[in-house]
Design a protein around this motif. Structure first.
Motif, PDB file in Angstrom:
ATOM      1  N   ILE A  35      76.836  64.874  -1.740  1.00 41.84           N
ATOM      2  CA  ILE A  35      76.382  64.418  -0.430  1.00 41.84           C
ATOM      3  C   ILE A  35      75.552  65.535   0.211  1.00 41.84           C
ATOM      4  CG2 ILE A  35      77.074  63.566   1.846  1.00 41.84           C
ATOM      5  CD1 ILE A  35      77.933  61.712  -0.365  1.00 41.84           C
ATOM      6  N   ALA A  36      74.417  65.164   0.812  1.00 42.31           N
ATOM      7  CA  ALA A  36      73.569  66.171   1.460  1.00 42.31           C
ATOM      8  C   ALA A  36      72.756  65.519   2.571  1.00 42.31           C
ATOM      9  CB  ALA A  36      72.637  66.817   0.436  1.00 42.31           C
ATOM     10  N   GLY A  37      72.199  66.339   3.443  1.00 41.10           N
ATOM     11  CA  GLY A  37      71.326  65.848   4.498  1.00 41.10           C
ATOM     12  C   GLY A  37      69.970  65.470   3.939  1.00 41.10           C
ATOM     13  N   GLY A  38      69.385  64.396   4.487  1.00 45.73           N
ATOM     14  CA  GLY A  38      68.069  63.961   4.027  1.00 45.73           C
ATOM     15  C   GLY A  38      67.378  63.103   5.070  1.00 45.73           C
ATOM     16  N   ALA A 281      55.278  75.865  -2.051  1.00 45.54           N
ATOM     17  CA  ALA A 281      56.570  75.569  -1.448  1.00 45.54           C
ATOM     18  C   ALA A 281      57.259  74.418  -2.175  1.00 45.54           C
ATOM     19  CB  ALA A 281      56.391  75.241   0.035  1.00 45.54           C
ATOM     20  N   SER A 282      56.497  73.376  -2.506  1.00 44.90           N
ATOM     21  CA  SER A 282      57.060  72.227  -3.226  1.00 44.90           C
ATOM     22  C   SER A 282      57.575  72.625  -4.602  1.00 44.90           C
ATOM     23  CB  SER A 282      56.001  71.129  -3.368  1.00 44.90           C
ATOM     24  OG  SER A 282      55.647  70.605  -2.122  1.00 44.90           O
ATOM     25  N   SER A 283      56.880  73.558  -5.243  1.00 47.53           N
ATOM     26  CA  SER A 283      57.305  73.994  -6.572  1.00 47.53           C
ATOM     27  C   SER A 283      58.657  74.702  -6.527  1.00 47.53           C
ATOM     28  CB  SER A 283      56.249  74.917  -7.202  1.00 47.53           C
ATOM     29  OG  SER A 283      56.285  76.219  -6.643  1.00 47.53           O
ATOM     30  N   ILE A 284      58.997  75.277  -5.386  1.00 47.02           N
ATOM     31  CA  ILE A 284      60.305  75.909  -5.211  1.00 47.02           C
ATOM     32  C   ILE A 284      61.363  74.829  -4.961  1.00 47.02           C
ATOM     33  CG2 ILE A 284      61.651  77.472  -3.746  1.00 47.02           C
ATOM     34  CD1 ILE A 284      58.984  78.994  -3.236  1.00 47.02           C
ATOM     35  N   THR A 285      61.006  73.842  -4.160  1.00 48.28           N
ATOM     36  CA  THR A 285      61.937  72.753  -3.845  1.00 48.28           C
ATOM     37  C   THR A 285      62.446  72.053  -5.103  1.00 48.28           C
ATOM     38  OG1 THR A 285      60.949  72.354  -1.674  1.00 48.28           O
ATOM     39  CG2 THR A 285      62.135  70.516  -2.665  1.00 48.28           C
ATOM     40  N   VAL A 286      61.557  71.777  -6.054  1.00 54.85           N
ATOM     41  CA  VAL A 286      61.945  70.984  -7.231  1.00 54.85           C
ATOM     42  C   VAL A 286      62.825  71.759  -8.213  1.00 54.85           C
ATOM     43  CG1 VAL A 286      59.861  69.582  -7.065  1.00 54.85           C
ATOM     44  CG2 VAL A 286      59.880  71.550  -8.616  1.00 54.85           C
ATOM     45  N   GLN A 287      62.989  73.051  -7.984  1.00 60.09           N
ATOM     46  CA  GLN A 287      63.801  73.849  -8.908  1.00 60.09           C
ATOM     47  C   GLN A 287      65.282  73.897  -8.518  1.00 60.09           C
ATOM     48  OE1 GLN A 287      61.821  77.560 -10.484  1.00 60.09           O
ATOM     49  NE2 GLN A 287      60.304  77.046  -8.928  1.00 60.09           N
ATOM     50  N   GLU A 288      65.648  73.124  -7.484  1.00 64.27           N
ATOM     51  CA  GLU A 288      67.044  73.097  -7.045  1.00 64.27           C
ATOM     52  C   GLU A 288      67.434  71.666  -6.723  1.00 64.27           C
ATOM     53  OE1 GLU A 288      69.835  75.171  -3.586  1.00 64.27           O
ATOM     54  OE2 GLU A 288      67.862  75.997  -4.087  1.00 64.27           O
ATOM     55  N   LYS A 289      68.674  71.291  -6.973  1.00 67.98           N
ATOM     56  CA  LYS A 289      69.144  69.953  -6.654  1.00 67.98           C
ATOM     57  C   LYS A 289      69.299  69.786  -5.147  1.00 67.98           C
ATOM     58  CE  LYS A 289      71.713  68.981 -10.918  1.00 67.98           C
ATOM     59  NZ  LYS A 289      73.042  68.654 -11.495  1.00 67.98           N
ATOM     60  N   GLY A 290      69.056  68.534  -4.692  1.00 68.68           N
ATOM     61  CA  GLY A 290      69.256  68.229  -3.288  1.00 68.68           C
ATOM     62  C   GLY A 290      67.958  68.163  -2.519  1.00 68.68           C
ATOM     63  N   ALA A 291      68.060  67.807  -1.245  1.00 68.68           N
ATOM     64  CA  ALA A 291      66.881  67.653  -0.396  1.00 68.68           C
ATOM     65  C   ALA A 291      66.730  68.858   0.525  1.00 68.68           C
ATOM     66  CB  ALA A 291      66.979  66.352   0.402  1.00 68.68           C
ATOM     67  N   GLN A 292      67.388  68.844   1.671  1.00 65.88           N
ATOM     68  CA  GLN A 292      67.162  69.895   2.661  1.00 65.88           C
ATOM     69  C   GLN A 292      67.603  71.272   2.194  1.00 65.88           C
ATOM     70  OE1 GLN A 292      69.029  68.204   6.126  1.00 65.88           O
ATOM     71  NE2 GLN A 292      67.587  66.502   6.127  1.00 65.88           N
ATOM     72  N   ASN A 293      68.660  71.341   1.410  1.00 63.68           N
ATOM     73  CA  ASN A 293      69.114  72.646   0.926  1.00 63.68           C
ATOM     74  C   ASN A 293      68.111  73.296  -0.029  1.00 63.68           C
ATOM     75  OD1 ASN A 293      70.212  70.386  -0.839  1.00 63.68           O
ATOM     76  ND2 ASN A 293      70.469  72.158  -2.195  1.00 63.68           N
TER      77      ASN A 293
END
Length: 303
Positions: A35-38, A281-293
């Motif tokens: 469960i995560a914020g999105g 920035a997006s390339s960093i986001t996709v390297q971790e599971k989840g949305a806001q975290n």
């Protein structure tokens, strides 16, 4: 410091980890659940504030524990939530994300309180919008509310960015004419224009159609390839993505939008540089599971 306002959705994400998407009628086991914020609006607002902008959020929550969780998250990031209001009947929005082993996802949305945002809510936030440098919106909230907000923005020389997601056909012409920058992905671009986006030529065709509908600047994001842009004079360009191993693409597009808005000059003379920074920035986001975290902070986005 740039002032950004985001009008958009708040969701609690339930992420279901699976090998692949199920076939019609198929029952599958999943490996994990979290469960995560999105919510696209919340994601973009958090991306903008983590990118270093003074960011205000216009949204609605339900009267439930999910709302408490989200509001605590916003406060920790320093997001201005003066215009996040409560609906006493509808629950806080929810999203159910099917995430496969390759990092690709499919998402089901329950709109909840997100769908109760009205023109009256926008009127309450009018001063916040009029004092901003940029206003961002997406289609997880009602179109009439977006149109009202964009009218206020244009009357006050505020840059408007429309992220037409989820994909939607027949966007009102009135809204498109109030849009300075439209930023769909390839699926959303096809829904708007009926042009299947597969290469540079088809991106240009889709962009030309959106220009003809009244939009000044068109950005089309194409996942791991990068992002395309077409300016008002129909000059075009393409900014390559950064090559990384994607674990989860959730919130990648939202990170791009929030970071793009934080970097763009008012004159829009740095669009390639802003897109490149947003791609990073997006390339960093996709390297971790989840949305806001998984959305990075400005000091993490290095070339």
């Amino acid at each position: 410091m740039k002032k950004i306002v985001v009008l958009g959705s708040i969701n609690i994400d339930t992420i279901l980890n699976i090998d692949r998407l199920p076939l019609p009628g198929e029952t599958m086991a999943m490996h994990d659940r979290s469960i995560a914020g999105g919510g696209k609006g919340a994601n973009q607002a958090i991306a903008a504030v983590r990118a270093g902008s003074e960011t205000s959020f216009i949204a609605k929550i339900g009267k439930d524990h999910a709302a408490d969780f989200m509001m605590d998250t916003f406060k920790k990031d320093g997001l201005n939530i003066d215009n996040v209001t409560m609906d006493n009947e509808a629950g806080t929005g929810k999203a159910y994300i099917l995430l496969d082993e390759h990092g690709q996802n499919s998402i089901l949305i329950y709109g909840g309180a997100n769908q109760t945002i009205t023109a009256d809510d926008i009127d309450e936030a009018a001063s916040t919008i009029s004092e901003a440098d940029c206003l961002i919106a997406q289609f997880e909230v009602p179109v009439p509310a977006i149109t009202k907000a964009f009218k206020i923005a244009k009357d006050n020389n505020v840059l408007t960015i429309l992220n037409p997601a989820p994909a939607k056909k027949d966007i009102p012409v009135e809204l498109l004419k109030l849009t300075d920058i439209i930023a769909p992905n390839e699926t959303e671009a096809e829904a708007i224009t009926d042009v299947k986006v597969v290469d540079l030529d088809s991106m240009r065709q889709a962009a030309d159609k959106m220009h003809d509908m009244g939009v000044g600047i068109v950005l089309i994001t194409v996942g791991s390839k990068g992002s395309f842009y077409s300016l008002e004079d129909r000059s075009i360009g393409f900014v390559d993505a950064f090559k990384v191993k994607a674990i989860d693409t959730t919130a990648a597009g939202d990170t791009f939008i929030g970071y793009l808005a934080s970097q763009l000059h008012k004159e829009l003379d740095n669009i390639e540089g802003a897109m490149r920074f947003a791609n990073k920035a997006s390339s960093i986001t996709v390297q971790e599971k989840g949305a806001q975290n998984s959305i990075p902070y400005h000091n993490q986005v290095k070339f």
